[in-house]
Design an enzyme around this catalytic site. Sequence first.
Site, PDB file in Angstrom:
ATOM      1  N   ASP A  30      30.630  44.269  38.730  1.00 33.48           N
ATOM      2  CA  ASP A  30      31.941  44.678  39.241  1.00 33.48           C
ATOM      3  C   ASP A  30      31.730  45.543  40.478  1.00 33.48           C
ATOM      4  O   ASP A  30      30.764  46.304  40.563  1.00 33.48           O
ATOM      5  CB  ASP A  30      32.738  45.450  38.180  1.00 33.48           C
ATOM      6  CG  ASP A  30      34.237  45.365  38.445  1.00 33.48           C
ATOM      7  OD1 ASP A  30      34.926  44.590  37.758  1.00 33.48           O
ATOM      8  OD2 ASP A  30      34.715  46.069  39.379  1.00 33.48           O
ATOM      9  N   GLY A 260      56.757  40.192  30.878  1.00 30.59           N
ATOM     10  CA  GLY A 260      56.053  40.966  31.901  1.00 30.59           C
ATOM     11  C   GLY A 260      54.587  40.623  31.800  1.00 30.59           C
ATOM     12  O   GLY A 260      54.242  39.519  31.389  1.00 30.59           O
ATOM     13  N   CYS A 263      50.099  38.192  33.934  1.00 30.48           N
ATOM     14  CA  CYS A 263      50.006  36.763  34.260  1.00 30.48           C
ATOM     15  C   CYS A 263      51.341  36.085  34.555  1.00 30.48           C
ATOM     16  O   CYS A 263      51.530  35.530  35.635  1.00 30.48           O
ATOM     17  CB  CYS A 263      49.287  36.024  33.139  1.00 30.48           C
ATOM     18  SG  CYS A 263      47.535  36.462  33.058  1.00 30.48           S
TER      19      CYS A 263
HETATM   20  N1  LIG Z   1      44.603  39.446  31.970  1.00 30.06           N
HETATM   21  C1  LIG Z   1      44.840  38.321  31.311  1.00 30.06           C
HETATM   22  O1  LIG Z   1      45.376  38.320  30.190  1.00 30.06           O
HETATM   23  C2  LIG Z   1      44.474  36.988  31.921  1.00 30.06           C
HETATM   24  C3  LIG Z   1      44.516  35.828  31.139  1.00 30.06           C
HETATM   25  C4  LIG Z   1      44.164  34.610  31.713  1.00 30.06           C
HETATM   26  C5  LIG Z   1      43.798  34.557  33.055  1.00 30.06           C
HETATM   27  N2  LIG Z   1      43.793  35.697  33.808  1.00 30.06           N
HETATM   28  C6  LIG Z   1      43.354  35.604  35.202  1.00 30.06           C
HETATM   29  O2  LIG Z   1      42.034  36.107  35.313  1.00 30.06           O
HETATM   30  C7  LIG Z   1      41.851  36.758  36.557  1.00 30.06           C
HETATM   31  C8  LIG Z   1      41.370  38.186  36.330  1.00 30.06           C
HETATM   32  O3  LIG Z   1      42.398  38.893  35.671  1.00 30.06           O
HETATM   33  P1  LIG Z   1      42.137  40.318  35.000  1.00 30.06           P
HETATM   34  O4  LIG Z   1      43.381  40.679  34.266  1.00 30.06           O
HETATM   35  O5  LIG Z   1      40.842  40.293  34.279  1.00 30.06           O
HETATM   36  O6  LIG Z   1      41.994  41.214  36.330  1.00 30.06           O
HETATM   37  P2  LIG Z   1      41.533  42.744  36.448  1.00 30.06           P
HETATM   38  O7  LIG Z   1      42.240  43.275  37.614  1.00 30.06           O
HETATM   39  O8  LIG Z   1      41.625  43.409  35.123  1.00 30.06           O
HETATM   40  O9  LIG Z   1      39.965  42.645  36.793  1.00 30.06           O
HETATM   41  C9  LIG Z   1      39.441  42.172  37.999  1.00 30.06           C
HETATM   42  C10 LIG Z   1      38.108  42.892  38.255  1.00 30.06           C
HETATM   43  O10 LIG Z   1      37.442  42.288  39.359  1.00 30.06           O
HETATM   44  C11 LIG Z   1      36.772  43.305  40.092  1.00 30.06           C
HETATM   45  N3  LIG Z   1      36.450  42.782  41.437  1.00 30.06           N
HETATM   46  C12 LIG Z   1      37.301  42.476  42.448  1.00 30.06           C
HETATM   47  N4  LIG Z   1      36.621  41.979  43.499  1.00 30.06           N
HETATM   48  C13 LIG Z   1      35.309  41.953  43.143  1.00 30.06           C
HETATM   49  C14 LIG Z   1      34.105  41.534  43.798  1.00 30.06           C
HETATM   50  N5  LIG Z   1      34.107  41.005  45.031  1.00 30.06           N
HETATM   51  N6  LIG Z   1      32.939  41.665  43.141  1.00 30.06           N
HETATM   52  C15 LIG Z   1      32.912  42.178  41.881  1.00 30.06           C
HETATM   53  N7  LIG Z   1      34.020  42.578  41.216  1.00 30.06           N
HETATM   54  C16 LIG Z   1      35.203  42.477  41.835  1.00 30.06           C
HETATM   55  C17 LIG Z   1      37.745  44.460  40.051  1.00 30.06           C
HETATM   56  O11 LIG Z   1      37.108  45.703  40.316  1.00 30.06           O
HETATM   57  C18 LIG Z   1      38.267  44.367  38.605  1.00 30.06           C
HETATM   58  O12 LIG Z   1      37.487  45.146  37.713  1.00 30.06           O
HETATM   59  C19 LIG Z   1      43.201  36.669  37.284  1.00 30.06           C
HETATM   60  O13 LIG Z   1      43.177  35.556  38.139  1.00 30.06           O
HETATM   61  C20 LIG Z   1      44.187  36.433  36.163  1.00 30.06           C
HETATM   62  O14 LIG Z   1      45.321  35.720  36.571  1.00 30.06           O
HETATM   63  C21 LIG Z   1      44.111  36.911  33.263  1.00 30.06           C
END
Ligand SMILES: NC(=O)c1ccc[n+]([C@@H]2O[C@H](COP(=O)([O-])OP(=O)(O)OC[C@H]3O[C@@H](n4cnc5c(N)ncnc54)[C@H](O)[C@@H]3O)[C@@H](O)[C@H]2O)c1
Length: 434
Positions: A30, A260, A263
């Site tokens: 990360d 909300g 997603c």
């Molecule tokens: N949260 C959910 O329930 C869920 C479910 C299905 C799909 N998704 C999808 O998954 C993806 C991630 O969602 P999330 O909720 O985990 O996001 P999040 O914001 O919780 O986590 C993203 C992480 O990526 C890190 N990051 C950003 N750029 C980076 C880089 N260049 N190198 C390394 N780390 C980096 C950030 O610091 C952060 O910790 C999104 O596209 C979302 O739509 C989320």
Amino acid sequence: MKIAMIGTGYVGLVSGVCFSDFGHEVTCIDSDPDKIAMLNRGEIPIYEPGLEELLAKNVAAGRLSFGGDLATPVAESDAVFVAVGTPARRGDGHADLTYVYSAAKEIAKSLSGYTVVVTKSTVPVGTNRQLKQIIRNANPDAEFDVASNPEFLREGAALDDFMRPDRVIVGVQTEQASQVMQDIYRPLFLRDFPIVTTDLESAEMIKYAANAFLATKITFMNEIAALCEKVGADVKQVSKGMGLDGRIGNKFLHAGPGYGGSCFPKDTSALARIGQEHAVPMQITETVIKVNNETKRRMVDKIEDLCGGTFNGKIIAVLGVTFKPNTDDMREAPSLTIVPAMIGGGAKVRVVDPQGRREGEALLPGVQWFDDAYKACQNADALVILTEWNEFRALDLRRVAKKMAVPRMADLRNIYSAKEAKRAGFQAYVAVGR
Ligand SMILES: NC(=O)c1ccc[n+]([C@@H]2O[C@H](COP(=O)([O-])OP(=O)(O)OC[C@H]3O[C@@H](n4cnc5c(N)ncnc54)[C@H](O)[C@@H]3O)[C@@H](O)[C@H]2O)c1
């Protein structure tokens, strides 16, 4: 298999931990050094039931590690997963791909030997093809394929969803990439969980179509609920009667304060933009977005009516502010519309939430935080149930009513009933669609 997981948020951390539990060797990376420092201390930056224990088990087994630099893990991996955020872009609602593209450029520099670069983030149709081009341009000699592997886990039940999924979707262009993905998901394949292999575009579309469909189901029910209130029907009975129809199914039929979360809001908005760009307007999805916004505003009116037509000077106890129970995620939670409207109208708002405070303090300025629902209700003029955490499902309503200055309840998750509330001494009780 050796796996590098880029991004350790709700999706990346759960996926990385679960892949290591499958027996793979996983490095989670990360760009946020605080998150990596916490993880290296065995602490979890998010709230997700069961994650801490599973993480500790796999770290102890030597299969799971964390770092801030992706160069070595990417060079050594068979597959690199991209699980960075894709929030809605300010202004136009399109998916913001800044993090995905910057991760891809970094990955490209470190690729060594055949590697599959897998997108787990939710990305618009066509993004994986673009990623391939970005990586190819940045490193013309790299030996790689791209794959789309959208994630369907639900926060609060993420480990179970990942380990026992309804299906795994894998979009690929080559047999070699398909084989790597099969090897990664072999433990699920062996237990007969369906692995559906498609082309890249179909995999990307499945994710948006699935989320937009679920958001539509919820919103349809919320609209039916508004009509139920006018005609004297009970939406709980209506959804039960509808859900027993196998063609409809009983999930996502609960009326409430509007969807909300991290997603549905951004994915419906991105799908609407994708449709507009291709001159195929997603009219149903566009309407869902509009109705959902109206639903949240309708909740504000409902609470204001309950308070006698004004929020001014009222003390209101709010139970639950996260977008759903069993998570600390506050992104796009209905509370972020409803609570500021009450404060704006002159109410003093007290909030109780088992996990929401850390995120919520900055997002809900002006509220008072309480640890205990009964204390928050002391001398309150109204009680609002916004998120159905288990601890709010079995309140001693008599005790609550006694503590309040005016015992009134807006039960926006339909946990209780008018009869129960009246019996406990509440003067007024409103719910959704009943
Ligand atoms: N949260 C959910 O329930 C869920 C479910 C299905 C799909 N998704 C999808 O998954 C993806 C991630 O969602 P999330 O909720 O985990 O996001 P999040 O914001 O919780 O986590 C993203 C992480 O990526 C890190 N990051 C950003 N750029 C980076 C880089 N260049 N190198 C390394 N780390 C980096 C950030 O610091 C952060 O910790 C999104 O596209 C979302 O739509 C989320």
